[in-house]
Design a protein around this motif. Structure first.
Motif, mmCIF file in Angstrom:
data_model
loop_
_atom_site.group_PDB
_atom_site.id
_atom_site.type_symbol
_atom_site.label_atom_id
_atom_site.label_comp_id
_atom_site.label_asym_id
_atom_site.label_seq_id
_atom_site.Cartn_x
_atom_site.Cartn_y
_atom_site.Cartn_z
ATOM 1 N N MET A 1 6.104 -21.404 3.246
ATOM 2 C CA MET A 1 6.029 -20.066 3.793
ATOM 3 C C MET A 1 5.778 -20.171 5.291
ATOM 4 N N SER A 2 6.534 -19.431 6.050
ATOM 5 C CA SER A 2 6.368 -19.485 7.496
ATOM 6 C C SER A 2 5.224 -18.585 7.934
ATOM 7 N N GLY A 3 4.570 -18.985 9.017
ATOM 8 C CA GLY A 3 3.490 -18.173 9.560
ATOM 9 C C GLY A 3 4.043 -17.022 10.373
ATOM 10 N N ARG A 4 3.229 -16.012 10.570
ATOM 11 C CA ARG A 4 3.620 -14.861 11.381
ATOM 12 C C ARG A 4 2.839 -14.942 12.678
ATOM 13 N N HIS A 5 3.525 -14.819 13.777
ATOM 14 C CA HIS A 5 2.902 -14.985 15.079
ATOM 15 C C HIS A 5 3.266 -13.824 15.989
ATOM 16 N N PHE A 6 2.419 -13.599 16.984
ATOM 17 C CA PHE A 6 2.696 -12.584 17.991
ATOM 18 C C PHE A 6 3.886 -12.997 18.842
ATOM 19 N N ALA A 7 4.492 -12.002 19.456
ATOM 20 C CA ALA A 7 5.556 -12.254 20.434
ATOM 21 C C ALA A 7 4.962 -13.076 21.579
ATOM 22 N N PRO A 8 5.800 -13.771 22.344
ATOM 23 C CA PRO A 8 5.293 -14.552 23.481
ATOM 24 C C PRO A 8 4.491 -13.669 24.443
ATOM 25 N N GLN A 9 3.571 -14.281 25.142
ATOM 26 C CA GLN A 9 2.705 -13.564 26.080
ATOM 27 C C GLN A 9 3.516 -12.780 27.109
ATOM 28 N N PHE A 82 -0.165 -9.588 6.481
ATOM 29 C CA PHE A 82 0.010 -9.564 5.030
ATOM 30 C C PHE A 82 1.217 -8.710 4.640
ATOM 31 N N TYR A 83 1.382 -7.592 5.311
ATOM 32 C CA TYR A 83 2.459 -6.665 4.969
ATOM 33 C C TYR A 83 3.689 -6.942 5.835
#
Length: 117
Positions: A1-9, A82-83
């Motif tokens: 499962m891939s992680g969810r990350h914020f857009a680049p700074q 999560f969603y």
């Protein structure tokens, strides 16, 4: 499962504030919950923030929602990740998502995936 990350700074706004209309909507949403349970409104407030920000949630919006409830940023981030309806980075005009859970797989989601590919 891939992680969810914020857009680049480089794509993140420095701050986030609800518009007056959205602030009123957020307060009305919070008012629907019993006293002591207002933090349950975090989900609809994230949705309002995402809608306001053009379809994705910047880190500043997650911080703002957390501040409204006195919640740690990580707790709000946990909800947002999560969603799958929440996007942490900009998305295109059209976003196509395909359910790949076991019930959907049993109903033929692999065929839909192949057609999309």
């Amino acid at each position: 499962m891939s992680g969810r990350h914020f857009a680049p700074q480089s794509e993140q706004p420095e701050s986030f504030a609800f518009t007056a209309e959205n602030q009123a909507e957020a307060e009305a949403m919070i008012g629907r919950y019993p006293e002591g349970c207002a933090a349950s409104a975090v989900l609809p407030l994230l949705y309002i923030a995402q809608r306001q920000h053009g379809g994705w949630l910047p880190a500043a919006a997650i911080r703002r929602v957390g501040d409204m409830f006195g919640m740690a940023e990580i707790r709000v981030f946990e909800v947002a990740t999560f969603y799958t309806m929440f996007n942490l980075a900009p998305v295109g005009k059209n976003l196509i998502q395909l359910c790949r859970t076991t019930p959907c797989w049993l109903c033929g989601s692999d065929d839909l995936r192949a057609a999309c590919e």
